[in-house]
Design a protein around this motif. Structure first.
Motif, short mmCIF file in Angstrom:
data_model
loop_
_atom_site.label_atom_id
_atom_site.label_comp_id
_atom_site.label_asym_id
_atom_site.label_seq_id
_atom_site.Cartn_x
_atom_site.Cartn_y
_atom_site.Cartn_z
N PHE A 157 6.97 -3.75 -3.56
CA PHE A 157 6.20 -4.76 -2.84
C PHE A 157 6.61 -4.85 -1.37
CE2 PHE A 157 5.91 -9.20 -1.35
CZ PHE A 157 4.52 -9.33 -1.34
N SER A 158 5.67 -4.62 -0.48
CA SER A 158 5.80 -4.71 0.99
C SER A 158 6.82 -3.74 1.57
CB SER A 158 6.11 -6.15 1.43
OG SER A 158 7.42 -6.53 1.10
N ARG A 159 7.17 -2.69 0.84
CA ARG A 159 8.10 -1.69 1.36
C ARG A 159 7.40 -0.80 2.37
NH1 ARG A 159 10.00 3.45 0.05
NH2 ARG A 159 8.73 3.63 -1.83
N ILE A 160 8.05 -0.56 3.50
CA ILE A 160 7.47 0.25 4.58
C ILE A 160 7.59 1.73 4.24
CG2 ILE A 160 7.61 0.84 7.02
CD1 ILE A 160 8.95 -1.91 7.45
N VAL A 161 6.47 2.45 4.37
CA VAL A 161 6.49 3.90 4.14
C VAL A 161 6.14 4.68 5.41
CG1 VAL A 161 6.07 3.81 1.67
CG2 VAL A 161 4.13 3.78 3.24
N GLU A 162 5.54 4.00 6.39
CA GLU A 162 5.22 4.66 7.66
C GLU A 162 5.33 3.66 8.80
OE1 GLU A 162 1.55 6.81 8.04
OE2 GLU A 162 1.70 7.69 6.04
N TRP A 163 5.76 4.15 9.94
CA TRP A 163 5.77 3.36 11.17
C TRP A 163 5.33 4.26 12.32
CZ3 TRP A 163 9.91 3.10 15.24
CH2 TRP A 163 9.63 2.11 16.20
N LYS A 164 4.33 3.81 13.03
CA LYS A 164 3.75 4.59 14.13
C LYS A 164 3.30 5.97 13.67
CE LYS A 164 6.05 2.42 18.10
NZ LYS A 164 6.90 2.63 19.30
N GLY A 165 2.77 6.02 12.45
CA GLY A 165 2.23 7.26 11.92
C GLY A 165 3.26 8.24 11.40
N LYS A 166 4.53 7.83 11.33
CA LYS A 166 5.58 8.74 10.87
C LYS A 166 6.35 8.13 9.69
CE LYS A 166 6.27 10.89 15.41
NZ LYS A 166 7.24 11.22 16.48
N GLU A 167 6.78 9.00 8.80
CA GLU A 167 7.50 8.55 7.61
C GLU A 167 9.01 8.47 7.83
OE1 GLU A 167 6.40 11.11 4.42
OE2 GLU A 167 4.33 10.38 4.33
N SER A 168 9.47 8.93 8.97
CA SER A 168 10.90 8.86 9.29
C SER A 168 11.08 8.80 10.79
CB SER A 168 11.65 10.09 8.71
OG SER A 168 11.17 11.28 9.30
N LEU A 169 12.30 8.50 11.21
CA LEU A 169 12.63 8.43 12.63
C LEU A 169 13.07 9.81 13.13
CD1 LEU A 169 14.71 5.12 12.44
CD2 LEU A 169 12.26 5.36 12.92
N SER A 170 13.26 9.93 14.42
CA SER A 170 13.69 11.23 14.97
C SER A 170 14.82 11.06 15.97
CB SER A 170 12.50 11.91 15.66
OG SER A 170 11.96 11.09 16.69
N TRP A 171 15.36 9.84 16.11
CA TRP A 171 16.38 9.60 17.12
C TRP A 171 17.77 10.06 16.69
CZ3 TRP A 171 13.75 4.39 16.57
CH2 TRP A 171 12.68 4.29 17.45
N TRP A 172 18.06 9.99 15.40
CA TRP A 172 19.42 10.21 14.94
C TRP A 172 19.63 11.64 14.45
CZ3 TRP A 172 21.22 6.27 17.24
CH2 TRP A 172 20.53 5.06 17.26
N THR A 173 20.85 11.98 14.11
CA THR A 173 21.20 13.39 13.87
C THR A 173 21.24 13.78 12.40
OG1 THR A 173 23.57 12.86 13.93
CG2 THR A 173 22.53 13.49 16.02
N THR A 174 21.04 12.84 11.49
CA THR A 174 21.03 13.18 10.06
C THR A 174 19.77 12.62 9.41
OG1 THR A 174 22.24 11.19 9.36
CG2 THR A 174 23.55 13.14 9.93
N GLU A 175 19.38 13.25 8.32
CA GLU A 175 18.17 12.82 7.61
C GLU A 175 18.33 11.41 7.06
OE1 GLU A 175 15.49 14.23 3.73
OE2 GLU A 175 16.98 15.58 4.60
N GLY A 214 3.80 -1.31 17.00
CA GLY A 214 3.26 -0.14 16.32
C GLY A 214 2.72 -0.48 14.94
N GLU A 215 1.92 0.43 14.42
CA GLU A 215 1.30 0.21 13.11
C GLU A 215 2.29 0.51 11.98
OE1 GLU A 215 -3.01 1.23 11.34
OE2 GLU A 215 -1.67 2.98 11.42
N TYR A 216 2.29 -0.37 11.00
CA TYR A 216 3.10 -0.20 9.80
C TYR A 216 2.19 0.09 8.62
CZ TYR A 216 7.16 -2.32 12.16
OH TYR A 216 8.21 -2.60 13.02
N VAL A 217 2.68 0.90 7.68
CA VAL A 217 2.01 1.10 6.40
C VAL A 217 2.98 0.64 5.31
CG1 VAL A 217 0.98 2.73 4.80
CG2 VAL A 217 0.61 3.01 7.26
N PHE A 218 2.51 -0.32 4.51
CA PHE A 218 3.33 -0.91 3.46
C PHE A 218 2.79 -0.51 2.09
CE2 PHE A 218 3.04 -3.74 7.09
CZ PHE A 218 4.34 -4.16 7.33
N LEU A 219 3.66 -0.49 1.09
CA LEU A 219 3.22 -0.38 -0.29
C LEU A 219 2.84 -1.77 -0.77
CD1 LEU A 219 5.85 2.10 -1.81
CD2 LEU A 219 3.51 2.58 -1.06
N SER A 220 1.75 -1.86 -1.52
CA SER A 220 1.22 -3.16 -1.93
C SER A 220 1.95 -3.75 -3.13
CB SER A 220 -0.27 -3.04 -2.25
OG SER A 220 -0.46 -2.23 -3.40
N GLY A 221 2.67 -2.90 -3.89
CA GLY A 221 3.29 -3.37 -5.12
C GLY A 221 2.40 -3.16 -6.33
#
Length: 478
Positions: free
Chosen positions: A225-243, A211-218
């Motif tokens: 630097f290189s911190r992930i802010v999006e994965w597969k077009g989403k800013e968070s996951l949806s599998w788990w039960t807490t934010e 999937g596509e990643y969006v990173f901060l450039s620093g």
């Protein structure tokens, strides 16, 4: 004239000593180095930092180890499984970033990260296309779990009998890794096209991306630097039960911000684990003669909920927690009863080790770690170690499960490792040498001050000696 020279040397010595102490206290040159490192650690097209990030030069190796079941009939009668570790089967991993695009005025970078695996026979114990492994029949176990207590239960039992499926199966290493067409899944696929008829732990993962990643450039802060802010077009996951559990935190584990301290937590997002996790400082050392900090996963990451209540969000369904050191990821694996842990259940609840004969957890072989140069944030050596387990239990609706005990059954584990290459190590040593010279300037100034101080003392002593000799001559002449 001599007095003027003496005063000049003394003043110069004192000035140099005061200047060096002031520079050391104010950390002036250290700040200069830190500023240069911060400004250089930004993802910008055409820079060495970007090129190393886009196509990392150090070779990455993926090693697969399998647990061969040697007493399948006894296991079905309720005995403890006896497994034999077989491996490694080693593959060279190529993982360039492609389709790189700069976003938001260069503050973000999007990319895909396809991985390709090439077998390395010299680093392996055998031929993956020949060597056979007896392990849990995951397609059958998954189908039984899916259909139990449903109208499809009887149909599943008929298919299991028709295809002569049992709780254990034998396949080659290659089939288990890259996939084989399973008859049971193929039949289910006719009714549910979303179910892949091919099963393999790394099925469709050779030459593909996750999937596509969006990173901060620093650009705005070196800490990003290189911190992930999006994965597969989403800013968070949806599998788990807490934010908190659904947050995407950290980098992908291949690069980190510079100026790492021992007190901070290193955050990583891993799509393999379906979650983010963090590592803590463990020890200091050297790799290829370069200083490093070693970071390892915190014991709190996979602790049970009595020790770390925040982990309750990873218990799906709520309250269904497997125990310390084990993570239920079936929710992100199409419902297959897959549980992840460290190899040989390292640092997990002792009950998991006791349930399986053949488990022998050792820190040096089974712990995940990162060796990072603290100044630059570069990873010099690393090993990601993860074990794939299957949850098995007696299902009265299916006689294939026999009298098997409820177990977290180990199937295989991986060791994904990297070690800095000689060329990269040489470049980094050169950078660190330049930084050492700059930060050492106050000590050079102090040394000059001490030298001039010694000269001053010698000149003073000689001047006094000459004066005393002059007096003695005058006295003698009288």
């Amino acid at each position: 004239m001599k007095s003027l020279c003496l005063v000049t040397v003394g003043v110069l010595a004192m000035t140099l000593l005061i200047a060096s102490i002031s520079l050391l206290v104010a950390h002036v040159f250290q700040r200069v180095v830190d500023l240069q490192v911060k400004q250089g650690t930004v993802l910008k097209n055409g820079t060495e930092t970007f090129e190393a990030w886009e196509d990392p030069p150090p070779p990455v190796y993926m090693q697969f180890y399998f647990f061969n079941v040697t007493n399948p009939l006894e296991v079905l009668q309720g005995d403890n499984p006896l497994v034999e570790e077989i491996g490694p089967y080693t593959y060279r991993e190529y993982r360039p970033r492609v389709h790189v695009q700069f976003l938001d005025n260069g503050t973000k970078v999007s990319a895909l990260n396809p991985k390709t695996y090439v077998f390395e026979p010299q680093k392996s114990v055998g031929d993956p296309e020949v060597d056979l492994i007896r392990t849990v029949n995951i397609p059958a176990v998954t189908a039984m779990e899916w259909t139990r207590s449903t109208p499809l239960q009887f149909a599943t039992e008929v298919l299991l009998l028709l295809y002569q499926e049992s709780l254990f199966t034998v396949h080659t290493v290659h089939e288990l890794l890259w996939g084989y067409k399973d008859r049971l899944l193929s039949t289910i696929h006719l009714l549910h096209p979303e179910i892949d008829p091919v099963f393999g732990f790394f099925n469709k993962m050779n030459g593909t991306d996750d999937g596509e990643y969006v990173f901060l450039s620093g650009e705005t802060s070196y800490l990003n630097f290189s911190r992930i802010v999006e994965w597969k077009g989403k800013e968070s996951l949806s599998w788990w039960t807490t934010e908190g559990c659904n947050m995407i935190n950290g980098t992908d584990g291949t690069s980190f911000h510079p100026l790492i301290s021992k007190d901070e937590n290193i955050y990583i997002f891993s799509s393999d684990f379906c979650r983010s996790l963090y590592l803590v400082y463990d020890s200091s050392g050297t790799v290829a003669g370069i200083p490093t900090y070693r970071f390892v996963p915190s014991a709190m990451v996979f602790a049970n909920t009595t020790v770390n209540p925040d982990n309750a969000g990873f218990c799906v369904p709520p309250g269904n927690c497997p125990g310390a050191g084990v993570l239920n990821v079936s929710i992100c694996k199409q419902g297959a009863p897959i549980f992840l842990s460290a190899p040989h259940f390292y640092q997990a609840d002792p009950k998991f080790v006791e349930d399986i004969e053949g488990m022998n957890p050792k820190k040096e072989y089974h712990e995940t770690f990162l060796d990072i140069n603290p100044l630059t944030g570069l990873v010099l050596q690393a090993a990601k170690r993860m074990q794939i387990n299957v949850h098995v239990r007696k299902l009265p609706e299916f006689f294939e499960t026999g009298n098997i005990r409820t177990l977290i059954f180990p199937v295989m584990y991986i060791n994904e490792s990297v070690l800095i290459d000689e060329v990269s190590a040489s470049k980094l040593k050169h950078v660190l040498l330049e930084a050492s010279v700059v930060t050492g300037i106050p000590f050079i100034i102090m040394t000059l001050g001490i030298v001039f101080g010694i000269v001053f003392i010698v000149l003073v002593c000689r001047s006094r000696g000459i004066s005393e000799e002059g007096r003695e001559i005058l006295i003698d002449s009288e």
